[in-house]
Design a protein around this motif. Structure first.
Motif, PDB file in Angstrom:
ATOM      1  N   ILE A   1      20.091  -3.528  80.324  1.00  0.00           N
ATOM      2  CA  ILE A   1      21.143  -3.491  79.304  1.00  0.00           C
ATOM      3  C   ILE A   1      20.442  -3.593  77.960  1.00  0.00           C
ATOM      4  N   ALA A   2      20.680  -2.597  77.105  1.00  0.00           N
ATOM      5  CA  ALA A   2      20.092  -2.615  75.760  1.00  0.00           C
ATOM      6  C   ALA A   2      21.210  -2.910  74.772  1.00  0.00           C
ATOM      7  N   ARG A   3      21.175  -4.115  74.208  1.00  0.00           N
ATOM      8  CA  ARG A   3      22.192  -4.452  73.192  1.00  0.00           C
ATOM      9  C   ARG A   3      21.656  -4.076  71.816  1.00  0.00           C
ATOM     10  N   THR A   4      22.548  -3.552  70.969  1.00  0.00           N
ATOM     11  CA  THR A   4      22.104  -3.188  69.626  1.00  0.00           C
ATOM     12  C   THR A   4      23.135  -3.597  68.575  1.00  0.00           C
ATOM     13  N   ILE A   5      22.798  -3.357  67.317  1.00  0.00           N
ATOM     14  CA  ILE A   5      23.622  -3.802  66.177  1.00  0.00           C
ATOM     15  C   ILE A   5      23.733  -2.683  65.144  1.00  0.00           C
ATOM     16  N   ILE A   6      24.844  -2.624  64.423  1.00  0.00           N
ATOM     17  CA  ILE A   6      25.128  -1.504  63.513  1.00  0.00           C
ATOM     18  C   ILE A   6      23.973  -0.491  63.351  1.00  0.00           C
ATOM     19  N   VAL A   7      24.222   0.647  63.979  1.00  0.00           N
ATOM     20  CA  VAL A   7      23.204   1.690  64.031  1.00  0.00           C
ATOM     21  C   VAL A   7      23.468   2.668  62.885  1.00  0.00           C
ATOM     22  N   TYR A   8      22.399   3.044  62.171  1.00  0.00           N
ATOM     23  CA  TYR A   8      22.576   4.014  61.086  1.00  0.00           C
ATOM     24  C   TYR A   8      21.626   5.183  61.271  1.00  0.00           C
ATOM     25  N   GLY A   9      22.059   6.343  60.735  1.00  0.00           N
ATOM     26  CA  GLY A   9      21.253   7.544  60.855  1.00  0.00           C
ATOM     27  C   GLY A   9      22.148   8.749  60.681  1.00  0.00           C
ATOM     28  N   ILE A  10      21.525   9.926  60.728  1.00  0.00           N
ATOM     29  CA  ILE A  10      22.308  11.156  60.588  1.00  0.00           C
ATOM     30  C   ILE A  10      21.999  12.088  61.742  1.00  0.00           C
ATOM     31  N   VAL A  11      23.036  12.747  62.246  1.00  0.00           N
ATOM     32  CA  VAL A  11      22.866  13.704  63.354  1.00  0.00           C
ATOM     33  C   VAL A  11      23.699  14.955  63.080  1.00  0.00           C
ATOM     34  N   ASP A  12      23.626  15.918  63.977  1.00  0.00           N
ATOM     35  CA  ASP A  12      24.341  17.189  63.799  1.00  0.00           C
ATOM     36  C   ASP A  12      25.839  16.993  64.043  1.00  0.00           C
ATOM     37  N   ASN A  13      26.665  17.605  63.221  1.00  0.00           N
ATOM     38  CA  ASN A  13      28.129  17.624  63.438  1.00  0.00           C
ATOM     39  C   ASN A  13      28.678  16.256  63.832  1.00  0.00           C
ATOM     40  N   MET A  14      28.431  15.271  62.965  1.00  0.00           N
ATOM     41  CA  MET A  14      28.784  13.887  63.305  1.00  0.00           C
ATOM     42  C   MET A  14      30.286  13.711  63.483  1.00  0.00           C
ATOM     43  N   SER A  15      30.652  12.934  64.524  1.00  0.00           N
ATOM     44  CA  SER A  15      32.084  12.677  64.728  1.00  0.00           C
ATOM     45  C   SER A  15      32.523  11.440  63.955  1.00  0.00           C
ATOM     46  N   ARG A  16      31.552  10.573  63.605  1.00  0.00           N
ATOM     47  CA  ARG A  16      31.932   9.423  62.777  1.00  0.00           C
ATOM     48  C   ARG A  16      30.751   8.990  61.925  1.00  0.00           C
ATOM     49  N   SER A  17      31.065   8.308  60.837  1.00  0.00           N
ATOM     50  CA  SER A  17      30.022   7.907  59.899  1.00  0.00           C
ATOM     51  C   SER A  17      29.441   6.551  60.304  1.00  0.00           C
ATOM     52  N   ASN A  18      28.583   6.014  59.468  1.00  0.00           N
ATOM     53  CA  ASN A  18      28.075   4.658  59.688  1.00  0.00           C
ATOM     54  C   ASN A  18      27.923   4.001  58.326  1.00  0.00           C
ATOM     55  N   ILE A  19      27.699   2.709  58.314  1.00  0.00           N
ATOM     56  CA  ILE A  19      27.770   1.926  57.075  1.00  0.00           C
ATOM     57  C   ILE A  19      26.874   2.482  55.962  1.00  0.00           C
ATOM     58  N   VAL A  20      25.664   2.922  56.319  1.00  0.00           N
ATOM     59  CA  VAL A  20      24.730   3.387  55.286  1.00  0.00           C
ATOM     60  C   VAL A  20      25.246   4.677  54.649  1.00  0.00           C
ATOM     61  N   LEU A  21      25.649   5.635  55.491  1.00  0.00           N
ATOM     62  CA  LEU A  21      26.131   6.912  54.957  1.00  0.00           C
ATOM     63  C   LEU A  21      27.446   6.729  54.206  1.00  0.00           C
ATOM     64  N   TRP A  22      28.296   5.841  54.729  1.00  0.00           N
ATOM     65  CA  TRP A  22      29.585   5.566  54.068  1.00  0.00           C
ATOM     66  C   TRP A  22      29.363   5.010  52.665  1.00  0.00           C
ATOM     67  N   ALA A  23      28.486   4.012  52.565  1.00  0.00           N
ATOM     68  CA  ALA A  23      28.238   3.377  51.262  1.00  0.00           C
ATOM     69  C   ALA A  23      27.570   4.370  50.306  1.00  0.00           C
ATOM     70  N   LYS A  24      26.586   5.080  50.801  1.00  0.00           N
ATOM     71  CA  LYS A  24      25.876   6.053  49.946  1.00  0.00           C
ATOM     72  C   LYS A  24      26.851   7.104  49.428  1.00  0.00           C
ATOM     73  N   ASP A  25      27.681   7.601  50.324  1.00  0.00           N
ATOM     74  CA  ASP A  25      28.629   8.650  49.974  1.00  0.00           C
ATOM     75  C   ASP A  25      29.626   8.168  48.912  1.00  0.00           C
ATOM     76  N   ALA A  26      30.215   6.985  49.165  1.00  0.00           N
ATOM     77  CA  ALA A  26      31.217   6.455  48.224  1.00  0.00           C
ATOM     78  C   ALA A  26      30.588   6.207  46.853  1.00  0.00           C
ATOM     79  N   LEU A  27      29.419   5.585  46.826  1.00  0.00           N
ATOM     80  CA  LEU A  27      28.779   5.251  45.546  1.00  0.00           C
ATOM     81  C   LEU A  27      28.328   6.518  44.815  1.00  0.00           C
TER      82      LEU A  27
END
Ligand SMILES: NC(=O)c1ccc[n+]([C@@H]2O[C@H](COP(=O)([O-])OP(=O)(O)OC[C@H]3O[C@@H](n4cnc5c(N)ncnc54)[C@H](OP(=O)(O)O)[C@@H]3O)[C@@H](O)[C@H]2O)c1
Length: 305
Positions: free
Chosen positions: A165-191
């Protein structure tokens, strides 16, 4: 040649796994997700449409490809949606995992013992410890999403297959045709658009670069490691601090950020106040060496260019 099957391959981690494994000559990749393939590169691996809530589909795809390793990234990951759609959440996050385990158990009865690497979350903890969690800490989920992931861990732990079992925590990054954003991209985009944002200063997390998480999962697969592993970024800080770091990195306007408290957000799902992981076990057993948040932002910045 080893066959690694990835579920949820259209997702953030799923795509990073496919792209990381494409660099390897010793691995046959089977990418699977519930709809059509959304990766831009479609050569060099097999793709199968597979919904993990449909056992017949899991059976058919697993029997066809006979994977040595399955990395289960597929999940309903929208924490608030899980609160309002509990049935759907349970079907995907628990029953889907049961299907994977049952089919692997059938295969394990034969000549090979397949290895399951199942993804889970820091949200299995209640966040009241006040310092980063180790693998042996006791889960106490606060939301329905967290409950479903904790249940999925039990399904995996009770199984007769080789599991990690691999537990993880808020994952950020960019991929092709994303279905949802993540905190880093959301903040960067809004600002970048000059929008004001409210950001909580009472939740603490260790943000995880998606490439690092993929690498950690691959290390587990390579080493045939079993048991629970905490795979996050190395540093824990508040979400507010995280967003300030995002603003500073891209030279965006910090004054657009208003510190706020979790209870003012009216989110459906309750979040643990303080998570973060001690990752010493993964460092020692696997050689897991995640990037600092600043290094991770540099990698992401290159990808955005
Ligand atoms: N991202 C985080 O911050 C975070 C934090 C802690 C733990 N995790 C865990 O890490 C894992 C990977 O997360 P992620 O960020 O890569 O999530 P993600 O981007 O939401 O990817 C999950 C993928 O699973 C697919 N999927 C959903 N239902 C499915 C089904 N019934 N059958 C097959 N595929 C299905 C989704 O398809 P669509 O794209 O078509 O919806 C999506 O592509 C999850 O187990 C999650 O619980 C993530």
């Amino acid at each position: 040649m080893k066959t690694i099957l990835i579920t949820g391959s259209n997702g953030l981690l799923g795509q990073k796994l496919v792209y990381a494994l494409l660099k390897r000559k010793d691995i046959h990749i089977v990418a699977t997700s519930s709809g059509a393939n959304r990766l831009v590169i479609t050569d060099g691996y097999a793709y199968e449409t597979m919904d993990i809530t449909k056992k017949a589909e899991v059976e058919q795809v697993f029997m066809k490809h006979r994977p040595d390793v399955v990395i289960n990234t597929a999940a309903m990951t929208n924490v608030d949606a899980c609160e309002s759609k509990k049935g759907e959440c349970y079907e995907i996050n628990v029953i889907g995992v049961q299907h994977i385990v049952e089919v692997l158990e059938q295969m394990a009865a034969g000549e090979r013992r397949p290895h399951l690497v199942h993804l889970s979350t820091d949200f299995v903890f209640d966040g009241t410890k006040g310092s980063p969690y180790v693998e042996t800490d006791q889960p106490n989920p606060l939301s329905y999403y967290a409950f479903s992931k904790a249940e999925s861990e039990k399904v995996v732990q009770k199984s007769k297959i080789n599991w990690a079992i691999a537990r993880t925590i808020i994952v950020y990054g960019i991929v092709d045709n994303m279905s949802r954003s993540n905190i880093v991209l959301w903040a960067k985009d809004a600002l970048t658009k000059g929008q004001s944002i409210n950001v909580v200063d009472d939740q603490f997390r260790a943000p995880t670069l998606a490439e690092d998480l993929a690498e950690g999962c691959i290390l587990i697969a390579d080493k045939g490691a079993t048991g629970i592993y905490h795979l996050s970024g190395p540093d824990t800080f508040s979400i507010l601090e995280l967003v300030y770091k995002v603003a500073d990195f891209w030279k965006l306007d910090r004054s657009l950020i208003t510190p706020s408290k979790s209870d003012t957000l009216n989110q459906a799902a309750k979040r643990p106040p303080y998570t973060g992981f001690i990752i010493d076990k993964a460092r020692k057993d696997l050689g897991y060496a995640p990037h600092s948040f600043e290094e991770g932002l540099k990698i992401l910045d290159q990808q955005l260019k």
